[in-house]
Design a protein around this motif. Structure first.
Motif, PDB file in Angstrom:
ATOM      1  N   HIS A 231       9.001  29.554 -11.522  1.00  0.00           N
ATOM      2  CA  HIS A 231       8.656  30.339 -10.121  1.00  0.00           C
ATOM      3  C   HIS A 231       9.426  31.668 -10.347  1.00  0.00           C
ATOM      4  O   HIS A 231      10.354  31.716 -10.643  1.00  0.00           O
ATOM      5  CB  HIS A 231       9.101  29.457  -9.195  1.00  0.00           C
ATOM      6  CG  HIS A 231       8.235  28.381  -9.133  1.00  0.00           C
ATOM      7  ND1 HIS A 231       8.460  27.153  -9.672  1.00  0.00           N
ATOM      8  CD2 HIS A 231       7.239  27.839  -8.014  1.00  0.00           C
ATOM      9  CE1 HIS A 231       7.446  26.178  -9.226  1.00  0.00           C
ATOM     10  NE2 HIS A 231       6.779  26.754  -8.391  1.00  0.00           N
ATOM     11  N   GLY A 232       8.563  32.781  -9.985  1.00  0.00           N
ATOM     12  CA  GLY A 232       9.181  33.933 -10.180  1.00  0.00           C
ATOM     13  C   GLY A 232       9.188  34.684 -11.415  1.00  0.00           C
ATOM     14  O   GLY A 232       9.630  35.748 -12.008  1.00  0.00           O
ATOM     15  N   GLY A 233       8.589  33.760 -12.638  1.00  0.00           N
ATOM     16  CA  GLY A 233       8.494  34.227 -13.956  1.00  0.00           C
ATOM     17  C   GLY A 233       7.341  35.326 -14.363  1.00  0.00           C
ATOM     18  O   GLY A 233       6.634  35.329 -13.633  1.00  0.00           O
ATOM     19  N   VAL A 263      -7.210  32.151 -15.352  1.00  0.00           N
ATOM     20  CA  VAL A 263      -6.271  32.088 -14.361  1.00  0.00           C
ATOM     21  C   VAL A 263      -6.579  32.758 -13.112  1.00  0.00           C
ATOM     22  O   VAL A 263      -7.031  33.876 -13.268  1.00  0.00           O
ATOM     23  CB  VAL A 263      -4.767  32.810 -14.790  1.00  0.00           C
ATOM     24  CG1 VAL A 263      -3.941  32.438 -13.902  1.00  0.00           C
ATOM     25  CG2 VAL A 263      -4.423  31.916 -16.119  1.00  0.00           C
ATOM     26  N   SER A 264      -6.447  32.174 -11.971  1.00  0.00           N
ATOM     27  CA  SER A 264      -6.516  32.896 -10.744  1.00  0.00           C
ATOM     28  C   SER A 264      -5.372  33.519 -10.086  1.00  0.00           C
ATOM     29  O   SER A 264      -4.489  32.892 -10.141  1.00  0.00           O
ATOM     30  CB  SER A 264      -7.024  31.741  -9.603  1.00  0.00           C
ATOM     31  OG  SER A 264      -7.063  32.335  -8.118  1.00  0.00           O
ATOM     32  N   MET A 269       0.013  33.708  -7.258  1.00  0.00           N
ATOM     33  CA  MET A 269       0.665  34.156  -5.976  1.00  0.00           C
ATOM     34  C   MET A 269       1.454  32.959  -5.727  1.00  0.00           C
ATOM     35  O   MET A 269       2.768  33.171  -5.072  1.00  0.00           O
ATOM     36  CB  MET A 269      -0.418  34.646  -5.115  1.00  0.00           C
ATOM     37  CG  MET A 269       0.367  35.234  -3.828  1.00  0.00           C
ATOM     38  SD  MET A 269      -0.959  35.520  -2.621  1.00  0.00           S
ATOM     39  CE  MET A 269      -1.783  34.072  -2.067  1.00  0.00           C
ATOM     40  N   MET A 270       1.031  31.857  -5.482  1.00  0.00           N
ATOM     41  CA  MET A 270       1.626  30.826  -5.162  1.00  0.00           C
ATOM     42  C   MET A 270       2.717  30.329  -5.608  1.00  0.00           C
ATOM     43  O   MET A 270       3.869  29.955  -5.067  1.00  0.00           O
ATOM     44  CB  MET A 270       0.600  29.526  -4.917  1.00  0.00           C
ATOM     45  CG  MET A 270      -0.455  29.648  -4.063  1.00  0.00           C
ATOM     46  SD  MET A 270      -0.242  30.034  -2.240  1.00  0.00           S
ATOM     47  CE  MET A 270       0.744  28.187  -1.794  1.00  0.00           C
ATOM     48  N   LYS A 271       3.029  30.845  -6.997  1.00  0.00           N
ATOM     49  CA  LYS A 271       4.313  30.535  -7.748  1.00  0.00           C
ATOM     50  C   LYS A 271       5.121  31.638  -7.970  1.00  0.00           C
ATOM     51  O   LYS A 271       5.896  31.633  -8.667  1.00  0.00           O
ATOM     52  CB  LYS A 271       3.826  29.880  -8.979  1.00  0.00           C
ATOM     53  CG  LYS A 271       2.948  28.571  -9.081  1.00  0.00           C
ATOM     54  CD  LYS A 271       2.871  28.016 -10.646  1.00  0.00           C
ATOM     55  CE  LYS A 271       2.161  26.595 -10.487  1.00  0.00           C
ATOM     56  NZ  LYS A 271       0.661  26.910  -9.984  1.00  0.00           N
ATOM     57  N   ALA A 272       4.703  32.779  -7.267  1.00  0.00           N
ATOM     58  CA  ALA A 272       5.309  34.080  -7.371  1.00  0.00           C
ATOM     59  C   ALA A 272       5.294  34.555  -9.062  1.00  0.00           C
ATOM     60  O   ALA A 272       6.486  35.382  -9.289  1.00  0.00           O
ATOM     61  CB  ALA A 272       6.566  34.192  -6.862  1.00  0.00           C
TER      62      ALA A 272
END
Length: 340
Positions: A231-233, A263-264, A269-272
């Motif tokens: 996440h954030g990667g 990929v959407s 966005m949900m996983k940053a």
């Protein structure tokens, strides 16, 4: 002038022809370079096989980088560059003993810099630097997964990651390359032909621990990498080696796209998370100054002994087929350099 042209798609032995080229005259922002040597990149192999969409139609002269001496200049090029030894990005045309380059995409180099190391800086280190230093920042303690880690870009990424305290997981295809990665200080080298790399990474580090992923393969590996991405990667996609080895055909192209997947941005966005596509030809077309910025920075790092490109093989121009065969085989490490 002599040049090595691709006259037909296919094997390295049948594709190339050594021929005499026409006179070159630099345009306003160009220099003419007497080429001492040039480097190979995997995109050259893809172009030779008719799989590189940006390549000119055959016959054409491939080659993205050269090193040599400036012998002529266009009207907008500073006079002081004349006679200087340089490394330059060429955007095709590099497999020749005379070549044109935009002066904004070159850097003067010291006489003691080996030609193979100079050529490695232009495309492979330039690509790596653009991802690691231009687009954003790396942070100490992060973990980076690098595909084709023993290759030219992989070697560059490893060194640039280590400079900023980033831990490296490196993928390669042979036990000899595992040894090469260990010598480079790669913390967790993996021969992906012997083990399931995603399972091995999750066992060693846990789920979703890769802060940075540098993928030059695409295809099925892209979906596997998304499951490893923290996440954030950030996942950088800068090649399609999985497409290599197949004939140029619409059905093969579609199959490659399906394997890579779609990929959407909402899920990202949900996983940053971020997915960044990197194509240095497009950068050269639209932001040539970025190429020059990266090259100047890399030459400075070389002079400070903070990076050291690895030249895995050197060939005379008359052995271009053997040079291409080595690169295509997947057995090479570091840079493959060809000299006149």
């Amino acid at each position: 002038m002599q040049q090595l042209a691709i006259i037909q798609y296919g094997t390295a032995k049948e594709a190339f022809q050594l021929q005499q080229g026409t006179e070159l005259k630099p345009q306003e922002f160009q220099v003419l370079v007497k080429v001492a040597g040039f480097g190979l990149n995997y995109a050259d192999v893809m172009a030779r096989n008719g799989l590189y969409k940006d390549a000119p139609k055959i016959p054409f002269v491939p080659g993205y980088e050269i090193e040599g001496q400036v012998i002529d200049r266009g009207s907008q090029v500073p006079e002081e560059i004349m006679g200087k030894r340089v490394v330059a990005f060429t955007r095709f045309g590099g497999y020749a003993d005379l070549a044109l380059a935009d002066y904004r995409a070159l850097s003067q180099i010291p006489e003691e810099m080996p030609g193979g190391e100079a050529c490695a800086l232009a495309t492979q280190y330039g690509t790596a630097y653009y991802m690691t230093n231009y687009l954003g920042r790396l942070h100490k303690g992060e973990i980076a997964l690098i595909h084709a880690c023993a290759g030219g870009v992989g070697t560059a990424l490893t060194q640039l990651c280590h400079l900023q305290g980033v831990r490296v997981v490196g993928l390669c295809s042979t036990s000899q390359k595992v040894d090469y990665l260990k010598k480079m200080g790669v913390e967790f080298p993996i021969n992906y032909r012997e083990v399931n790399y995603s399972a091995a990474i999750e066992k060693e580090f846990g789920k979703r621990k890769m802060n940075l992923i540098f993928n030059t393969v695409a295809g099925k590996s892209f979906k596997k990498d998304l499951k490893l991405l923290a996440h954030g990667g950030h996942l950088f996609c800068f090649g399609g080696a999985a497409r290599s080895g197949q004939k140029s055909h619409l059905l093969n192209d579609l199959a490659f796209l399906m394997k890579t997947g779609f990929v959407s941005p909402l899920f990202m966005m949900m996983k940053a998370q971020g997915i960044i596509g990197v194509n240095m030809l497009r950068i050269a077309d639209h932001r040539i100054d970025i190429i020059g910025h990266c090259l100047h920075a890399l030459v400075s790092l070389w002079e400070k002994k903070k990076i050291r490109p690895q030249v895995g093989a050197t060939f005379p121009a008359t052995e271009i087929a053997a040079a291409h065969q080595l690169l295509e085989s997947g057995e090479s490490t570091g840079k493959v350099y060809v000299y006149w």
